[in-house]
Motif scaffolding. Structure first.
Motif, PDB file in Angstrom:
ATOM      1  N   ALA A 171      -5.575  -3.424  -4.775  1.00 29.41           N
ATOM      2  CA  ALA A 171      -5.040  -2.133  -4.337  1.00 29.41           C
ATOM      3  C   ALA A 171      -5.507  -1.803  -2.916  1.00 29.41           C
ATOM      4  O   ALA A 171      -4.721  -1.312  -2.091  1.00 29.41           O
ATOM      5  CB  ALA A 171      -5.475  -1.040  -5.306  1.00 29.41           C
ATOM      6  N   PHE A 172      -6.775  -2.079  -2.611  1.00 29.43           N
ATOM      7  CA  PHE A 172      -7.276  -1.860  -1.252  1.00 29.43           C
ATOM      8  C   PHE A 172      -6.540  -2.750  -0.257  1.00 29.43           C
ATOM      9  O   PHE A 172      -6.195  -2.317   0.850  1.00 29.43           O
ATOM     10  CB  PHE A 172      -8.775  -2.135  -1.189  1.00 29.43           C
ATOM     11  CG  PHE A 172      -9.613  -1.134  -1.925  1.00 29.43           C
ATOM     12  CD1 PHE A 172      -9.202   0.189  -2.054  1.00 29.43           C
ATOM     13  CD2 PHE A 172     -10.813  -1.506  -2.518  1.00 29.43           C
ATOM     14  CE1 PHE A 172      -9.957   1.121  -2.737  1.00 29.43           C
ATOM     15  CE2 PHE A 172     -11.589  -0.570  -3.206  1.00 29.43           C
ATOM     16  CZ  PHE A 172     -11.155   0.742  -3.307  1.00 29.43           C
ATOM     17  N   SER A 173      -6.301  -4.000  -0.652  1.00 28.74           N
ATOM     18  CA  SER A 173      -5.577  -4.911   0.230  1.00 28.74           C
ATOM     19  C   SER A 173      -4.140  -4.438   0.446  1.00 28.74           C
ATOM     20  O   SER A 173      -3.591  -4.560   1.545  1.00 28.74           O
ATOM     21  CB  SER A 173      -5.583  -6.324  -0.353  1.00 28.74           C
ATOM     22  OG  SER A 173      -4.918  -7.237   0.493  1.00 28.74           O
ATOM     23  N   LEU A 174      -3.537  -3.886  -0.592  1.00 27.92           N
ATOM     24  CA  LEU A 174      -2.172  -3.370  -0.464  1.00 27.92           C
ATOM     25  C   LEU A 174      -2.126  -2.179   0.485  1.00 27.92           C
ATOM     26  O   LEU A 174      -1.206  -2.053   1.307  1.00 27.92           O
ATOM     27  CB  LEU A 174      -1.639  -2.972  -1.847  1.00 27.92           C
ATOM     28  CG  LEU A 174      -0.236  -2.363  -1.894  1.00 27.92           C
ATOM     29  CD1 LEU A 174       0.791  -3.349  -1.369  1.00 27.92           C
ATOM     30  CD2 LEU A 174       0.110  -1.931  -3.316  1.00 27.92           C
ATOM     31  N   MET A 175      -3.120  -1.296   0.403  1.00 24.95           N
ATOM     32  CA  MET A 175      -3.158  -0.144   1.304  1.00 24.95           C
ATOM     33  C   MET A 175      -3.366  -0.577   2.758  1.00 24.95           C
ATOM     34  O   MET A 175      -2.846   0.053   3.674  1.00 24.95           O
ATOM     35  CB  MET A 175      -4.257   0.821   0.861  1.00 24.95           C
ATOM     36  CG  MET A 175      -3.964   1.558  -0.432  1.00 24.95           C
ATOM     37  SD  MET A 175      -5.173   2.855  -0.785  1.00 24.95           S
ATOM     38  CE  MET A 175      -6.662   1.876  -1.031  1.00 24.95           C
ATOM     39  N   ARG A 176      -4.116  -1.645   2.963  1.00 26.21           N
ATOM     40  CA  ARG A 176      -4.338  -2.146   4.321  1.00 26.21           C
ATOM     41  C   ARG A 176      -3.186  -3.023   4.795  1.00 26.21           C
ATOM     42  O   ARG A 176      -3.150  -3.397   5.972  1.00 26.21           O
ATOM     43  CB  ARG A 176      -5.635  -2.954   4.375  1.00 26.21           C
ATOM     44  CG  ARG A 176      -6.895  -2.157   4.134  1.00 26.21           C
ATOM     45  CD  ARG A 176      -8.123  -2.954   4.551  1.00 26.21           C
ATOM     46  NE  ARG A 176      -8.145  -4.256   3.905  1.00 26.21           N
ATOM     47  CZ  ARG A 176      -8.834  -4.531   2.794  1.00 26.21           C
ATOM     48  NH1 ARG A 176      -9.533  -3.576   2.201  1.00 26.21           N
ATOM     49  NH2 ARG A 176      -8.823  -5.733   2.275  1.00 26.21           N
ATOM     50  N   ALA A 177      -2.275  -3.381   3.878  1.00 19.36           N
ATOM     51  CA  ALA A 177      -1.128  -4.238   4.206  1.00 19.36           C
ATOM     52  C   ALA A 177      -1.584  -5.577   4.773  1.00 19.36           C
ATOM     53  O   ALA A 177      -1.024  -6.078   5.752  1.00 19.36           O
ATOM     54  CB  ALA A 177      -0.187  -3.525   5.178  1.00 19.36           C
ATOM     55  N   ASP A 178      -2.614  -6.176   4.171  1.00 18.11           N
ATOM     56  CA  ASP A 178      -3.108  -7.465   4.638  1.00 18.11           C
ATOM     57  C   ASP A 178      -3.170  -8.485   3.506  1.00 18.11           C
ATOM     58  O   ASP A 178      -4.049  -9.354   3.482  1.00 18.11           O
ATOM     59  CB  ASP A 178      -4.494  -7.311   5.269  1.00 18.11           C
ATOM     60  CG  ASP A 178      -5.549  -6.849   4.257  1.00 18.11           C
ATOM     61  OD1 ASP A 178      -5.162  -6.438   3.149  1.00 18.11           O
ATOM     62  OD2 ASP A 178      -6.751  -6.903   4.583  1.00 18.11           O
ATOM     63  N   GLN A 179      -2.240  -8.389   2.566  1.00 20.46           N
ATOM     64  CA  GLN A 179      -2.218  -9.332   1.448  1.00 20.46           C
ATOM     65  C   GLN A 179      -1.684 -10.675   1.923  1.00 20.46           C
ATOM     66  O   GLN A 179      -0.507 -10.787   2.270  1.00 20.46           O
ATOM     67  CB  GLN A 179      -1.346  -8.799   0.307  1.00 20.46           C
ATOM     68  CG  GLN A 179      -1.894  -7.545  -0.355  1.00 20.46           C
ATOM     69  CD  GLN A 179      -0.919  -6.948  -1.345  1.00 20.46           C
ATOM     70  OE1 GLN A 179       0.230  -6.715  -1.016  1.00 20.46           O
ATOM     71  NE2 GLN A 179      -1.370  -6.700  -2.553  1.00 20.46           N
ATOM     72  N   PRO A 180      -2.510 -11.700   1.973  1.00 17.92           N
ATOM     73  CA  PRO A 180      -2.023 -13.006   2.445  1.00 17.92           C
ATOM     74  C   PRO A 180      -1.123 -13.665   1.419  1.00 17.92           C
ATOM     75  O   PRO A 180      -1.307 -13.524   0.218  1.00 17.92           O
ATOM     76  CB  PRO A 180      -3.316 -13.807   2.640  1.00 17.92           C
ATOM     77  CG  PRO A 180      -4.269 -13.203   1.666  1.00 17.92           C
ATOM     78  CD  PRO A 180      -3.929 -11.739   1.605  1.00 17.92           C
TER      79      PRO A 180
END
Length: 218
Positions: A171-180
């Motif tokens: 969820a944190f990665s989704l909020m930062r828009a940095d999901q590789p």
């Protein structure tokens, strides 16, 4: 990731299986290592052997402390494996564009469930001598109880915390828009229309005027 034999890149599905197997095996190995820790830390209550072969445990804190240690150890392990599993797949997905989130979640959760069972069964097996001493004690005698886990529902602590930690990190990665490994959404831009280029109803010829402007000048 390099090829399995060094001759070329590993296909996506094969790479996912390799990553999943590695994450599952690493989590299970941690369960094997934590079983002796539970066996060593958990206190044992003194029990009275009954004539029918059972034991009377009483209501001392040590009766429930062993299971409490099991929950604490496996819950902390869930935090560790949830974080480690997500970061491993995150790093591998960044190294080569491939979405490994589902692979990491499924493999890690199954590994956590298997590891929790191993902590239970290995820890109980290590206390085999204490169990034999209970069986050899005459009725009415007092002996230190063997390690056991009566509330088997506690086995879900590790996989539950693992999934929770994994989901929070995603969820944190989704909020930062940095999901590789996750492709960005395609944005379709409509071509500019003729009306927007020259103005609606305006004469495209040089010096042309808007129809509403004709005859307005004196």
């Amino acid at each position: 990731m390099a090829g399995l034999s060094g001759t070329g890149p590993v296909p996506g599905p094969v790479r996912g299986l390799v990553v999943g197997a590695a994450l599952f095996g690493g989590t299970v190995l941690l369960g094997v290592l934590l079983a002796p820790l539970w066996w060593w830390l958990a206190p044992r209550p003194e029990v009275v052997v009954l004539p029918d072969g059972g034991v009377f445990t009483g209501a001392s804190e040590d009766v429930f402390a062993g299971e409490g240690y099991f929950v604490v150890i496996t819950a902390l392990a869930g935090l560790v494996t949830g974080y480690a599993t997500y970061m491993v797949q995150f790093s591998l997905a960044r190294r080569r564009f491939q979405d490994l989130r589902t692979v990491g979640l499924v493999a890690g959760t199954l590994g956590a469930a298997a590891a929790s069972v191993l902590v239970w069964r290995i820890g109980v097996a290590l206390d085999g001598p204490a169990r034999e001493a209970m069986l050899a004690t005459d009725p009415g005698g007092t002996v230190v109880a063997a390690l056991q886990l009566q509330a088997t529902a506690f086995l879900v602590a590790w996989p539950f915390v693992h999934v929770l930690q994994y989901g929070l990190l995603d969820a944190f990665s989704l909020m930062r828009a940095d999901q590789p490994g996750v492709p960005e959404p395609v944005r379709v831009v409509a071509p500019p229309s003729e009306a927007s280029e020259g103005g609606e109803g305006r004469d495209p010829r040089p010096g042309g005027t808007h129809p509403g402007e004709a005859g307005t000048s004196g």
